[in-house]
Write an enzyme that holds these catalytic residues in place. Structure first.
Site, short mmCIF file in Angstrom:
data_model
loop_
_atom_site.label_atom_id
_atom_site.label_comp_id
_atom_site.label_asym_id
_atom_site.label_seq_id
_atom_site.Cartn_x
_atom_site.Cartn_y
_atom_site.Cartn_z
N GLU A 61 0.97 -1.31 0.06
CA GLU A 61 -0.07 0.03 0.12
C GLU A 61 0.91 1.35 0.01
O GLU A 61 0.48 2.31 -0.63
CB GLU A 61 -0.93 0.00 1.32
CG GLU A 61 -2.19 -0.93 0.97
CD GLU A 61 -1.61 -2.60 1.28
OE1 GLU A 61 -2.43 -3.47 0.86
OE2 GLU A 61 -0.91 -2.85 2.06
N HIS B 88 -11.44 -6.08 7.82
CA HIS B 88 -11.92 -5.61 6.60
C HIS B 88 -13.30 -4.93 6.71
O HIS B 88 -13.82 -4.62 5.89
CB HIS B 88 -12.31 -7.21 5.89
CG HIS B 88 -11.11 -7.73 5.46
ND1 HIS B 88 -10.55 -8.70 6.34
CD2 HIS B 88 -10.59 -8.17 4.49
CE1 HIS B 88 -9.54 -9.51 5.78
NE2 HIS B 88 -9.36 -8.95 4.59
#
Length: 339
Positions: A60, A129
């Protein structure tokens, strides 16, 4: 107009911008050949080729860092972080580089990039998540933070974000991806029915960044919210019969405080509703600004209805979310409260 789900509207926005501006590139984990874990980029690589839409390593910080470099030299990257929960390794790049690039370079460079990421719950993903980290970005000067709640807004705001010369964090409530959603957390299938959710123009259009949307006019109280909670608020108002005005912020930063303040001055009562945890959530900033603007108009203390101050509970996801019952109960209490 075409009937689109939020996923289709987001894909349409990228499609329009890829076709309209050769400097736009889309990349991230699995967004190329596979089309994204939620299929938001499905078919775009096939249409525009692997130099415009491509996969990245599982990194990321590298995704965002590469996007900053591309933006500094004239491209307009629209990058995807697969889940908002994974954005933390990129936080330093977002805060220390993207948000400050224009200022640090005295305007010689800009980070004209958009960072898309699914946020919030709705897939029983638990604490890795399902997080809602929007407050972390609203504290950072130089960033814009967007959370759409409808397909129409999602497309128009995403196009505005890609065309913006400064960095935008674009958080997509995944419980609304495939809508429709009726606001009830005990009926999760409603949010994954796969049916179209709204009318969306197929060509280019924009929704202005920094302008809230009036979801419902009302006179008894004001509910200030965004994302998935717009639908929870509507369900609570319908079931309680309280004539509350509902404001969808759409953009958290810059904040449309004028629309909020005008509503609270009219109603005299205010509820702030969001899915993220309560302590230091964006609702705290909203409460402070509303109090500063509307203190003498308030007939009762401002109420915050939020997620719990706990790690995200996998097994209790639908209890963690504020639902119509909890919102309705707090809205009733707000109407009964004295200033």
């Amino acid at each position: 107009m075409a009937q689109m789900s939020m996923i289709e509207a987001i894909r349409s926005a990228m499609d329009v911008m890829l076709g309209r501006d050769e400097n736009v590139v889309v990349f991230g984990e699995d967004v190329g050949y596979f089309g994204g874990v939620f299929r938001c980029t499905a078919g775009l690589q096939e249409k525009y080729g692997p130099t415009r839409v491509f996969d990245s390593p599982i990194n990321e910080s590298g995704i965002v860092g590469a996007g900053i470099g591309m933006a500094a030299y004239g491209l307009r990257p629209c990058v995807e972080v697969q889940f908002a929960d994974y954005i933390y390794p990129a936080y330093d790049q977002i805060v220390s580089e993207a948000a400050r690039l224009r200022y640090r370079s005295a305007g010689q460079f800009t980070a004209s990039m958009t960072i898309r990421s699914p946020c919030g719950g709705g897939i029983f993903g638990g604490q890795t998540h399902s997080q809602s980290p929007e407050a972390l970005f609203t504290h950072v000067s130089g960033l814009k933070t967007i959370v759409p709640s409808t397909p129409y807004d999602a497309k128009g705001l995403l196009i505005s974000a890609i065309e913006d010369d400064d960095p935008v964090v674009f958080l997509e409530p995944k419980r609304l991806y495939n809508g429709p959603f009726d606001g009830h957390p005990d009926r999760p299938a409603q949010s994954w029915a796969g049916h179209p959710q709204g009318d969306v123009p197929e060509d280019h259009y924009t929704v202005p960044i920094g302008k809230a949307r009036l979801v419902r006019d009302g006179f008894d109280a004001t509910i200030v919210t965004y994302g998935t909670m717009c639908f929870v608020a509507e369900a609570a108002v319908s079931e309680t019969g309280i004539d509350a005005e509902i404001i969808d912020l759409r953009t958290l930063l810059p904040l449309d405080i004028d629309t909020i303040a005008n509503s609270v001055r009219k109603t005299g009562r205010c509820m702030i509703l969001h899915e993220a945890t309560r302590t230091s959530g964006f609702g705290a900033e909203l409460s402070a600004q509303i109090q500063e603007e509307c203190f003498y108009n308030l007939e009762a203390p401002i109420v915050r209805v939020t997620g719990w101050d706990t790690p995200y509970p996998h097994a209790q996801e639908w209890q963690y979310f504020p639902g119509p019952e909890r919102v309705g109960r707090e809205l009733t209490n707000l109407m009964e409260a004295a200033s």
